[in-house]
Design a protein around this motif. Structure first.
Motif, PDB file in Angstrom:
ATOM      1  N   ALA A 104       5.872   3.922  -7.113  1.00 17.47           N
ATOM      2  CA  ALA A 104       6.187   2.700  -6.357  1.00 17.47           C
ATOM      3  C   ALA A 104       6.857   3.042  -5.032  1.00 17.47           C
ATOM      4  O   ALA A 104       6.541   2.444  -3.997  1.00 17.47           O
ATOM      5  N   GLU A 105       7.777   4.002  -5.051  1.00 19.81           N
ATOM      6  CA  GLU A 105       8.445   4.418  -3.816  1.00 19.81           C
ATOM      7  C   GLU A 105       7.456   5.057  -2.838  1.00 19.81           C
ATOM      8  O   GLU A 105       7.509   4.794  -1.629  1.00 19.81           O
ATOM      9  N   ALA A 106       6.569   5.880  -3.354  1.00 18.98           N
ATOM     10  CA  ALA A 106       5.583   6.531  -2.490  1.00 18.98           C
ATOM     11  C   ALA A 106       4.662   5.495  -1.849  1.00 18.98           C
ATOM     12  O   ALA A 106       4.388   5.554  -0.640  1.00 18.98           O
ATOM     13  N   LEU A 107       4.192   4.547  -2.647  1.00 15.76           N
ATOM     14  CA  LEU A 107       3.293   3.518  -2.117  1.00 15.76           C
ATOM     15  C   LEU A 107       4.016   2.599  -1.139  1.00 15.76           C
ATOM     16  O   LEU A 107       3.426   2.178  -0.129  1.00 15.76           O
ATOM     17  N   ALA A 108       5.287   2.310  -1.385  1.00 11.68           N
ATOM     18  CA  ALA A 108       6.059   1.484  -0.444  1.00 11.68           C
ATOM     19  C   ALA A 108       6.230   2.227   0.883  1.00 11.68           C
ATOM     20  O   ALA A 108       6.108   1.629   1.962  1.00 11.68           O
ATOM     21  N   GLY A 109       6.502   3.526   0.804  1.00  9.03           N
ATOM     22  CA  GLY A 109       6.621   4.328   2.027  1.00  9.03           C
ATOM     23  C   GLY A 109       5.319   4.379   2.794  1.00  9.03           C
ATOM     24  O   GLY A 109       5.307   4.280   4.027  1.00  9.03           O
TER      25      GLY A 109
ATOM     26  N   ASP B 120       3.210  12.763   5.866  1.00  5.91           N
ATOM     27  CA  ASP B 120       3.151  14.070   5.211  1.00  5.91           C
ATOM     28  C   ASP B 120       4.284  14.270   4.206  1.00  5.91           C
ATOM     29  O   ASP B 120       4.200  15.148   3.353  1.00  5.91           O
ATOM     30  N   ALA B 121       5.326  13.470   4.294  1.00  9.53           N
ATOM     31  CA  ALA B 121       6.461  13.600   3.377  1.00  9.53           C
ATOM     32  C   ALA B 121       6.180  13.005   2.002  1.00  9.53           C
ATOM     33  O   ALA B 121       6.963  13.187   1.078  1.00  9.53           O
ATOM     34  N   VAL B 122       5.057  12.305   1.853  1.00  9.79           N
ATOM     35  CA  VAL B 122       4.691  11.737   0.554  1.00  9.79           C
ATOM     36  C   VAL B 122       3.917  12.802  -0.222  1.00  9.79           C
ATOM     37  O   VAL B 122       2.829  13.218   0.182  1.00  9.79           O
ATOM     38  N   TYR B 123       4.510  13.253  -1.310  1.00  6.05           N
ATOM     39  CA  TYR B 123       3.881  14.276  -2.149  1.00  6.05           C
ATOM     40  C   TYR B 123       3.197  13.606  -3.325  1.00  6.05           C
ATOM     41  O   TYR B 123       3.846  13.130  -4.248  1.00  6.05           O
ATOM     42  N   THR B 124       1.889  13.566  -3.277  1.00  7.75           N
ATOM     43  CA  THR B 124       1.131  12.867  -4.313  1.00  7.75           C
ATOM     44  C   THR B 124       0.981  13.691  -5.583  1.00  7.75           C
ATOM     45  O   THR B 124       0.716  13.131  -6.644  1.00  7.75           O
ATOM     46  N   SER B 125       1.164  14.998  -5.519  1.00  7.46           N
ATOM     47  CA  SER B 125       0.981  15.845  -6.704  1.00  7.46           C
ATOM     48  C   SER B 125       1.984  15.512  -7.804  1.00  7.46           C
ATOM     49  O   SER B 125       1.712  15.742  -8.979  1.00  7.46           O
TER      50      SER B 125
ATOM     51  N   LEU C 146       3.001  12.504  -8.568  1.00  4.84           N
ATOM     52  CA  LEU C 146       2.806  11.133  -9.047  1.00  4.84           C
ATOM     53  C   LEU C 146       1.891  11.107 -10.256  1.00  4.84           C
ATOM     54  O   LEU C 146       1.074  12.004 -10.462  1.00  4.84           O
ATOM     55  N   THR C 147       2.018  10.036 -11.041  1.00  6.28           N
ATOM     56  CA  THR C 147       1.119   9.857 -12.172  1.00  6.28           C
ATOM     57  C   THR C 147       0.399   8.523 -12.051  1.00  6.28           C
ATOM     58  O   THR C 147      -0.785   8.477 -11.759  1.00  6.28           O
ATOM     59  N   THR C 148       1.127   7.420 -12.225  1.00  9.55           N
ATOM     60  CA  THR C 148       0.489   6.106 -12.285  1.00  9.55           C
ATOM     61  C   THR C 148      -0.148   5.677 -10.971  1.00  9.55           C
ATOM     62  O   THR C 148      -1.171   5.011 -10.986  1.00  9.55           O
ATOM     63  N   GLY C 149       0.417   6.044  -9.831  1.00  9.90           N
ATOM     64  CA  GLY C 149      -0.121   5.611  -8.550  1.00  9.90           C
ATOM     65  C   GLY C 149      -0.742   6.736  -7.754  1.00  9.90           C
ATOM     66  O   GLY C 149      -0.933   6.614  -6.546  1.00  9.90           O
ATOM     67  N   LYS C 150      -1.049   7.834  -8.420  1.00  8.10           N
ATOM     68  CA  LYS C 150      -1.510   9.038  -7.721  1.00  8.10           C
ATOM     69  C   LYS C 150      -2.788   8.802  -6.919  1.00  8.10           C
ATOM     70  O   LYS C 150      -2.850   9.127  -5.735  1.00  8.10           O
ATOM     71  N   ALA C 151      -3.799   8.246  -7.544  1.00  7.16           N
ATOM     72  CA  ALA C 151      -5.082   8.053  -6.862  1.00  7.16           C
ATOM     73  C   ALA C 151      -4.935   7.107  -5.677  1.00  7.16           C
ATOM     74  O   ALA C 151      -5.458   7.374  -4.584  1.00  7.16           O
ATOM     75  N   GLN C 152      -4.210   6.017  -5.872  1.00  8.49           N
ATOM     76  CA  GLN C 152      -4.014   5.045  -4.798  1.00  8.49           C
ATOM     77  C   GLN C 152      -3.236   5.671  -3.642  1.00  8.49           C
ATOM     78  O   GLN C 152      -3.581   5.487  -2.477  1.00  8.49           O
ATOM     79  N   ALA C 153      -2.184   6.428  -3.959  1.00 11.53           N
ATOM     80  CA  ALA C 153      -1.375   7.059  -2.918  1.00 11.53           C
ATOM     81  C   ALA C 153      -2.182   8.122  -2.166  1.00 11.53           C
ATOM     82  O   ALA C 153      -2.094   8.223  -0.941  1.00 11.53           O
ATOM     83  N   LYS C 154      -2.968   8.900  -2.885  1.00  8.21           N
ATOM     84  CA  LYS C 154      -3.793   9.935  -2.235  1.00  8.21           C
ATOM     85  C   LYS C 154      -4.797   9.302  -1.283  1.00  8.21           C
ATOM     86  O   LYS C 154      -4.993   9.775  -0.169  1.00  8.21           O
ATOM     87  N   THR C 155      -5.418   8.225  -1.722  1.00  3.40           N
ATOM     88  CA  THR C 155      -6.398   7.523  -0.893  1.00  3.40           C
ATOM     89  C   THR C 155      -5.739   6.959   0.362  1.00  3.40           C
ATOM     90  O   THR C 155      -6.258   7.109   1.471  1.00  3.40           O
ATOM     91  N   GLU C 156      -4.586   6.322   0.195  1.00  8.05           N
ATOM     92  CA  GLU C 156      -3.885   5.724   1.337  1.00  8.05           C
ATOM     93  C   GLU C 156      -3.407   6.795   2.308  1.00  8.05           C
ATOM     94  O   GLU C 156      -3.522   6.644   3.526  1.00  8.05           O
TER      95      GLU C 156
END
Length: 158
Positions: free
Chosen positions: A55-60, A112-117, A119-129
């Motif tokens: 959630a924090e990664a996606l909000a960022g 670049d500060a968002v590390y998607t590796s 993440l679990t639940t929002g990993k695919a969405q965060a990587k795509t964004e």
């Protein structure tokens, strides 16, 4: 007007939609586009709860996406003002340089500060964004270069 401000009075009569009464075309994005009646009658699917980290990664990424959109819009506005001679080449060059610096900071400190590796639940969405924002930044940097080249040509012709 700050770094991302719209300038005095916006685009005026020389904007991209001047021939349309100054109004942009209606957005093709939205729930109703391509939707059927069944899509509106069907109850919404339960959303999977995101972990706090996701959630924090996606909000960022949402915040950086909004900042990137503001940068892109301002660059478009500067280009039109330059084309309309509402903005001197030296003024355009100065503001574009500031926007380019802001874009580099946005890339390094926010996207670049968002590390998607991790993440679990929002990993695919965060990587795509994140990938989408990095692609948009690359296109923006190419646009900066094209505009700086255009300004150098205008300066040479003057």
């Amino acid at each position: 007007p700050g770094l991302l401000g719209g300038g005095a009075g916006g685009l005026g009569g020389c904007g991209p939609h001047a021939g349309c009464g100054g109004q942009p075309p209606p957005s093709s994005a939205g729930a109703g586009v391509g939707a059927t009646v069944d899509d509106f009658l069907r109850p919404p699917r339960a959303n999977r709860a995101l972990s706090t980290l996701s959630a924090e990664a996606l909000a960022g990424l949402q915040k950086s996406g909004e900042q990137l959109t503001a940068l892109e819009n301002r660059v478009v506005e500067i280009e039109f003002q330059l084309d309309c001679k509402a903005l001197a080449p030296t003024q355009a060059k100065t503001e574009l340089a500031q926007l380019e610096t802001h874009a580099k900071i946005l890339e390094c400190k926010d996207i670049d500060a968002v590390y998607t590796s991790e993440l679990t639940t929002g990993k695919a969405q965060a990587k795509t964004e994140k990938k989408d924002q990095l692609n948009r930044l690359e296109m923006l940097f190419e646009r900066f270069e094209a505009l700086f080249k255009k300004i150098r040509a205008l300066d040479a012709a003057a």
